[in-house]
Design a protein around this motif. Structure first.
Motif, mmCIF file in Angstrom:
data_model
loop_
_atom_site.group_PDB
_atom_site.id
_atom_site.type_symbol
_atom_site.label_atom_id
_atom_site.label_comp_id
_atom_site.label_asym_id
_atom_site.label_seq_id
_atom_site.Cartn_x
_atom_site.Cartn_y
_atom_site.Cartn_z
ATOM 1 N N LEU A 134 -4.531 6.512 -0.067
ATOM 2 C CA LEU A 134 -3.376 5.841 -0.635
ATOM 3 C C LEU A 134 -3.719 5.379 -2.042
ATOM 4 C CD1 LEU A 134 -2.571 3.452 2.377
ATOM 5 C CD2 LEU A 134 -1.649 5.741 1.990
ATOM 6 N N VAL B 240 -1.024 10.002 -0.838
ATOM 7 C CA VAL B 240 -1.192 11.281 -1.535
ATOM 8 C C VAL B 240 -1.922 12.247 -0.606
ATOM 9 C CG1 VAL B 240 -1.181 10.349 -3.869
ATOM 10 C CG2 VAL B 240 -3.321 10.492 -2.644
ATOM 11 N N GLU C 292 1.197 4.171 -2.464
ATOM 12 C CA GLU C 292 1.710 5.534 -2.332
ATOM 13 C C GLU C 292 0.700 6.436 -1.631
ATOM 14 O OE1 GLU C 292 2.359 6.713 -6.357
ATOM 15 O OE2 GLU C 292 4.115 5.413 -6.632
ATOM 16 N N PRO D 257 3.428 -0.828 -5.813
ATOM 17 C CA PRO D 257 3.641 0.233 -4.824
ATOM 18 C C PRO D 257 2.337 0.726 -4.201
ATOM 19 C CG PRO D 257 4.883 0.667 -6.844
ATOM 20 C CD PRO D 257 3.962 -0.473 -7.148
ATOM 21 N N LYS E 136 -2.898 2.464 -4.711
ATOM 22 C CA LYS E 136 -2.302 1.146 -4.950
ATOM 23 C C LYS E 136 -1.986 1.068 -6.438
ATOM 24 C CE LYS E 136 -1.257 -3.207 -3.955
ATOM 25 N NZ LYS E 136 0.116 -3.503 -3.483
ATOM 26 N N ARG E 137 -0.696 1.201 -6.792
ATOM 27 C CA ARG E 137 -0.288 1.445 -8.167
ATOM 28 C C ARG E 137 -0.133 0.142 -8.954
ATOM 29 N NH1 ARG E 137 1.806 6.396 -9.395
ATOM 30 N NH2 ARG E 137 1.530 5.572 -11.509
ATOM 31 N N HIS F 136 -1.567 15.677 -8.661
ATOM 32 C CA HIS F 136 -0.789 14.551 -8.167
ATOM 33 C C HIS F 136 0.193 13.965 -9.192
ATOM 34 C CE1 HIS F 136 -3.326 14.796 -4.707
ATOM 35 N NE2 HIS F 136 -4.405 14.512 -5.382
#
Length: 310
Positions: free
Chosen positions: A33, A20, A18, A16, A35-36, A258
């Protein structure tokens, strides 16, 4: 072992990306962003999956031998892969003084996953790349073992990490930032990014040696330089697994803001570096940064007196 076997582990790919909201970036016109990569697989998160998957495919079910310190995340990942995919693993552990002692929680997890642990003295460990030394180690393990280097960084791993860069194309990302131990993830990330994108590495070890290592890894993987990358070596906080109250407080603040569990050895230093660089005006307004979250906190992770860049 083949790609079908690896895919049976159901990795979450692409990982993902995401957005923030964090005023420490937005006030400077910078978009952040995450990058998970920490969500790729519960036992093989982040760059561990990206580095190990191509090596395990090349091993094709043979025993795998690799190297690490007493708290090595890399050893744990290899041991978990062996359990999940059904191949024998051997971990060569730095420090023969550890032999015969009760295993720490990290090594106990390796052993529980079926990894055979070989403890070697520190001089032997430093010379592990010498062909004669390696041959002696293999005689004590399984001579047909597929050897994966410390930290997992080799040409196969670098090519695996290039997929990380390719996943960041087409999302408006200007800068992709990652914490660096052995340099393999950055070497691949930079190669996979598209035109106009650049990779930024935040080393978690001090010493200033990493640039040469990254160039050598790219030479081995791609035959020469690939992509645009740079290092900022100011944020190691004294060395691998070293921290201080400022970094700990910063990580806790990020967690509260977060809802992200912040891994301290790599991820916290990378995020701290990005906040500092944003404050310094290093990113022009309109810049989009993708911060690669390479792992998650481990309750029995590395300790400052047992450094291991893996």
């Amino acid at each position: 072992m083949n790609a079908h076997t690896l895919s049976s582990l159901h990795p979450r790919l692409p990982s993902p990306l995401e957005p923030v909201e964090d005023e420490r970036f937005t006030r400077h016109g910078v978009r952040l962003l995450l990058k998970r990569d920490d969500l790729i697989h519960p036992d093989l998160p982040g760059n561990k999956w990206r580095k190990l998957a191509p090596n395990l495919a090349a091993a094709a079910g043979r025993p795998v031998l690799t190297f690490g310190g007493a708290y090595s995340n890399h050893l744990r990942a290899v041991a978990a892969a062996g359990r999940l995919l059904g191949f024998p693993t051997t971990g060569v552990v730095r420090g023969d003084e550890l032999a015969g002692r009760p295993l720490n929680p990290s090594l106990a997890r390796c052993a529980a996953d079926g990894m055979r642990l070989l403890f070697v003295d520190r001089a032997t460990y430093r010379a592990k790349a010498d062909p004669e030394v390696l041959a002696g180690i293999l005689r004590d393990a399984a001579e047909d073992s597929f050897v994966v280097p410390e930290g997992g960084s080799n040409a196969l791993a670098v090519r695996g990490c290039a997929e990380l860069g390719r996943e960041l194309r087409g999302h408006g990302v200007d800068v992709a930032a990652v914490a660096c131990g052995t340099g393999g993830t950055l070497a691949g990330l930079a190669a996979g990014l598209g035109p106009g994108q650049r990779a930024l590495g935040i080393p978690v070890l001090k010493g200033g040696f990493l640039g040469g290592e990254i160039r050598a890894l790219q030479e081995a993987a791609f035959g020469g330089p690939a992509g645009t990358w740079s290092l900022d070596e100011r944020f190691h906080f004294g060395g691998y697994a070293r921290t201080d109250p400022a970094l700990e407080g910063f990580a806790e603040d990020v967690e509260e803001r977060h809802g992200l569990a912040v891994e301290r050895v790599y991820v916290a230093k990378m995020l701290y570096g990005l906040v500092t660089l944003a404050q310094e005006g290093a990113f022009p307004p309109g810049t989009t940064i993708a911060a690669v979250i390479t792992g998650r906190p481990e309750p029995d992770g590395p300790r400052p007196d047992h450094p291991e860049p893996g």
